[in-house]
Design a protein around this motif. Structure first.
Motif, PDB file in Angstrom:
ATOM      1  N   GLU A 196       0.817  -1.210   0.000  1.00  0.00           N
ATOM      2  CA  GLU A 196       0.000   0.000   0.000  1.00  0.00           C
ATOM      3  C   GLU A 196       0.850   1.260   0.000  1.00  0.00           C
ATOM      4  N   ASN A 197       1.841   1.344   0.951  1.00  0.00           N
ATOM      5  CA  ASN A 197       2.599   2.588   0.988  1.00  0.00           C
ATOM      6  C   ASN A 197       3.562   2.716  -0.183  1.00  0.00           C
ATOM      7  N   PHE A 198       4.003   1.556  -0.791  1.00  0.00           N
ATOM      8  CA  PHE A 198       4.854   1.645  -1.977  1.00  0.00           C
ATOM      9  C   PHE A 198       4.075   2.212  -3.158  1.00  0.00           C
ATOM     10  N   LEU A 199       2.855   1.702  -3.377  1.00  0.00           N
ATOM     11  CA  LEU A 199       2.036   2.205  -4.483  1.00  0.00           C
ATOM     12  C   LEU A 199       1.710   3.675  -4.291  1.00  0.00           C
ATOM     13  N   SER A 200       1.463   4.064  -3.039  1.00  0.00           N
ATOM     14  CA  SER A 200       1.185   5.464  -2.759  1.00  0.00           C
ATOM     15  C   SER A 200       2.395   6.323  -3.090  1.00  0.00           C
ATOM     16  N   TRP A 201       3.599   5.861  -2.665  1.00  0.00           N
ATOM     17  CA  TRP A 201       4.818   6.604  -2.977  1.00  0.00           C
ATOM     18  C   TRP A 201       5.055   6.655  -4.479  1.00  0.00           C
ATOM     19  N   LYS A 202       4.845   5.548  -5.182  1.00  0.00           N
ATOM     20  CA  LYS A 202       5.074   5.482  -6.631  1.00  0.00           C
ATOM     21  C   LYS A 202       4.174   6.467  -7.371  1.00  0.00           C
ATOM     22  N   ALA A 203       2.898   6.513  -6.980  1.00  0.00           N
ATOM     23  CA  ALA A 203       1.973   7.438  -7.641  1.00  0.00           C
ATOM     24  C   ALA A 203       2.393   8.886  -7.402  1.00  0.00           C
ATOM     25  N   LYS A 204       2.806   9.178  -6.185  1.00  0.00           N
ATOM     26  CA  LYS A 204       3.252  10.537  -5.867  1.00  0.00           C
ATOM     27  C   LYS A 204       4.510  10.888  -6.643  1.00  0.00           C
ATOM     28  N   PHE A 205       5.443   9.932  -6.727  1.00  0.00           N
ATOM     29  CA  PHE A 205       6.694  10.172  -7.443  1.00  0.00           C
ATOM     30  C   PHE A 205       6.444  10.430  -8.924  1.00  0.00           C
ATOM     31  N   GLU A 206       5.593   9.616  -9.542  1.00  0.00           N
ATOM     32  CA  GLU A 206       5.295   9.791 -10.963  1.00  0.00           C
ATOM     33  C   GLU A 206       4.616  11.131 -11.221  1.00  0.00           C
ATOM     34  N   GLN A 207       3.744  11.536 -10.323  1.00  0.00           N
ATOM     35  CA  GLN A 207       3.079  12.827 -10.479  1.00  0.00           C
ATOM     36  C   GLN A 207       4.093  13.968 -10.402  1.00  0.00           C
ATOM     37  N   GLU A 208       5.059  13.843  -9.484  1.00  0.00           N
ATOM     38  CA  GLU A 208       6.094  14.866  -9.371  1.00  0.00           C
ATOM     39  C   GLU A 208       6.943  14.927 -10.638  1.00  0.00           C
ATOM     40  N   MET A 209       7.241  13.748 -11.238  1.00  0.00           N
ATOM     41  CA  MET A 209       8.022  13.728 -12.469  1.00  0.00           C
ATOM     42  C   MET A 209       7.274  14.408 -13.621  1.00  0.00           C
ATOM     43  N   VAL A 210       5.967  14.161 -13.696  1.00  0.00           N
ATOM     44  CA  VAL A 210       5.149  14.800 -14.728  1.00  0.00           C
ATOM     45  C   VAL A 210       5.177  16.310 -14.572  1.00  0.00           C
ATOM     46  N   GLU A 211       5.053  16.766 -13.323  1.00  0.00           N
ATOM     47  CA  GLU A 211       5.068  18.206 -13.074  1.00  0.00           C
ATOM     48  C   GLU A 211       6.410  18.821 -13.443  1.00  0.00           C
ATOM     49  N   LEU A 212       7.497  18.117 -13.098  1.00  0.00           N
ATOM     50  CA  LEU A 212       8.819  18.630 -13.444  1.00  0.00           C
ATOM     51  C   LEU A 212       9.017  18.701 -14.958  1.00  0.00           C
ATOM     52  N   LYS A 213       8.520  17.688 -15.680  1.00  0.00           N
ATOM     53  CA  LYS A 213       8.639  17.672 -17.138  1.00  0.00           C
ATOM     54  C   LYS A 213       7.866  18.835 -17.753  1.00  0.00           C
ATOM     55  N   LYS A 214       6.652  19.053 -17.262  1.00  0.00           N
ATOM     56  CA  LYS A 214       5.852  20.168 -17.767  1.00  0.00           C
ATOM     57  C   LYS A 214       6.548  21.505 -17.502  1.00  0.00           C
ATOM     58  N   LYS A 215       7.118  21.608 -16.322  1.00  0.00           N
ATOM     59  CA  LYS A 215       7.793  22.843 -15.962  1.00  0.00           C
ATOM     60  C   LYS A 215       8.997  23.079 -16.871  1.00  0.00           C
ATOM     61  N   GLY A 216       9.765  21.987 -17.170  1.00  0.00           N
ATOM     62  CA  GLY A 216      10.922  22.117 -18.040  1.00  0.00           C
ATOM     63  C   GLY A 216      10.530  22.518 -19.451  1.00  0.00           C
ATOM     64  N   GLN A 217       9.463  21.904 -19.973  1.00  0.00           N
ATOM     65  CA  GLN A 217       8.990  22.245 -21.313  1.00  0.00           C
ATOM     66  C   GLN A 217       8.539  23.693 -21.385  1.00  0.00           C
ATOM     67  N   LYS A 218       7.868  24.116 -20.346  1.00  0.00           N
ATOM     68  CA  LYS A 218       7.381  25.492 -20.330  1.00  0.00           C
ATOM     69  C   LYS A 218       8.541  26.477 -20.309  1.00  0.00           C
ATOM     70  N   GLU A 219       9.596  26.151 -19.533  1.00  0.00           N
ATOM     71  CA  GLU A 219      10.756  27.036 -19.485  1.00  0.00           C
ATOM     72  C   GLU A 219      11.474  27.074 -20.829  1.00  0.00           C
ATOM     73  N   GLU A 220      11.544  25.915 -21.523  1.00  0.00           N
ATOM     74  CA  GLU A 220      12.187  25.884 -22.837  1.00  0.00           C
ATOM     75  C   GLU A 220      11.410  26.712 -23.854  1.00  0.00           C
ATOM     76  N   GLU A 221      10.071  26.596 -23.792  1.00  0.00           N
ATOM     77  CA  GLU A 221       9.250  27.372 -24.716  1.00  0.00           C
ATOM     78  C   GLU A 221       9.415  28.865 -24.486  1.00  0.00           C
ATOM     79  N   GLN A 222       9.450  29.243 -23.192  1.00  0.00           N
ATOM     80  CA  GLN A 222       9.589  30.664 -22.881  1.00  0.00           C
ATOM     81  C   GLN A 222      10.959  31.184 -23.292  1.00  0.00           C
ATOM     82  N   SER A 223      12.013  30.380 -23.098  1.00  0.00           N
ATOM     83  CA  SER A 223      13.354  30.825 -23.483  1.00  0.00           C
ATOM     84  C   SER A 223      13.508  30.849 -25.006  1.00  0.00           C
ATOM     85  N   GLY A 224      12.795  29.963 -25.740  1.00  0.00           N
ATOM     86  CA  GLY A 224      12.894  29.909 -27.198  1.00  0.00           C
ATOM     87  C   GLY A 224      12.198  31.062 -27.880  1.00  0.00           C
ATOM     88  N   LYS A 225      11.239  31.664 -27.213  1.00  0.00           N
ATOM     89  CA  LYS A 225      10.489  32.769 -27.823  1.00  0.00           C
ATOM     90  C   LYS A 225      11.378  33.974 -28.078  1.00  0.00           C
TER      91      LYS A 225
END
Length: 240
Positions: A149-178
């Motif tokens: 139970e706590n492993f699956l909970s940690w895994k879901a939280k970790f994956e969500q954090e990775m998605v957020e970091l990826k979105k943030k990186g893409q957004k920064e690249e788009e803003q710097s490319g403009k």
């Protein structure tokens, strides 16, 4: 016929001799007095104490005396309620007999029980805190036990954090490319670039130095300028 007055006076004398340091006559009509009752010394010489006020009624001891607690030390309100209930119980059991000594003795025993209870409660509290400290130390040493139970909970939280970091990186690249322009866009937006060569010539005084020695032997060359394959750039390329 019972002489209540004589029984009361006789008991009063006996009580005064038994408790010389804690007995005080409060009034003589009706007869009223106080007795301070102290427990045996407990932990750290701690004691509990109450001062009881007794008043004889006309037909005492066939009727119970009046009593009240006029002061107390080291006692919670719940304990004083227990003492009052104890006095009532003992008075009912001893009707027809002088009972002040019996009542005071019962109260003193109750105070001793209270001191023992306070000691036990403090010891239990001390042990509880020690157990909690030991358990906290064990948890800190062992870490968190991994379960599905706590492993699956940690895994879901970790994956969500990775998605957020990826979105943030893409957004920064788009803003710097403009803010970046291609060479063509830079040339089209900066009109100074199309006149830069002319400006260079003007700044140099329209004169460009040429090394004439590079051309001094050209007269000796057999050049056929009418040859369709002739290319001046090929001069000097023959290494023979």
């Amino acid at each position: 016929m019972t002489d209540y007055g004589e029984e009361q006076r006789n008991e009063l004398e006996a009580i005064e001799s038994i408790y010389p340091d804690s007995f005080t006559v409060f009034s003589e009509e009706p007869i009223s007095f106080t007795i301070t009752v102290t427990s045996d010394a407990g932990e750290n010489e701690e004691t509990a104490e109450v001062t009881l006020k007794f008043t004889y009624v006309e037909k005492y001891p066939d009727e119970p005396p009046l009593w009240e607690i006029i002061s107390q030390e080291n006692l919670e309100d719940s304990y004083t309620e227990d003492i009052l209930m104890l006095l009532k119980q003992q008075a009912e059991e001893n009707l027809g007999m002088v009972m002040i000594f019996t009542l005071v003795t019962a109260v003193q025993e109750k105070l001793n029980e209270i001191i023992d209870h306070i000691k036990s409660r403090r010891e239990e509290e001390k042990q509880r805190k020690e157990r909690e400290a030991e358990e906290a130390e064990k948890r800190a040493f062992q870490g968190t036990v991994v379960t599905i139970e706590n492993f699956l909970s940690w895994k879901a939280k970790f994956e969500q954090e990775m998605v957020e970091l990826k979105k943030k990186g893409q957004k920064e690249e788009e803003q710097s490319g403009k803010g970046k322009l291609t060479g063509k866009q830079l040339f089209e937006t900066d009109h100074n670039l199309d006149t830069s060569d002319i400006q260079f010539l003007e700044d140099s005084g329209n004169s460009v130095e040429v090394d004439e020695s590079l051309f001094q032997d050209m007269d000796d060359l057999d050049l056929d300028e009418d040859d369709p394959d002739f290319n001046p750039l090929d001069l000097g390329s023959d290494e023979d």
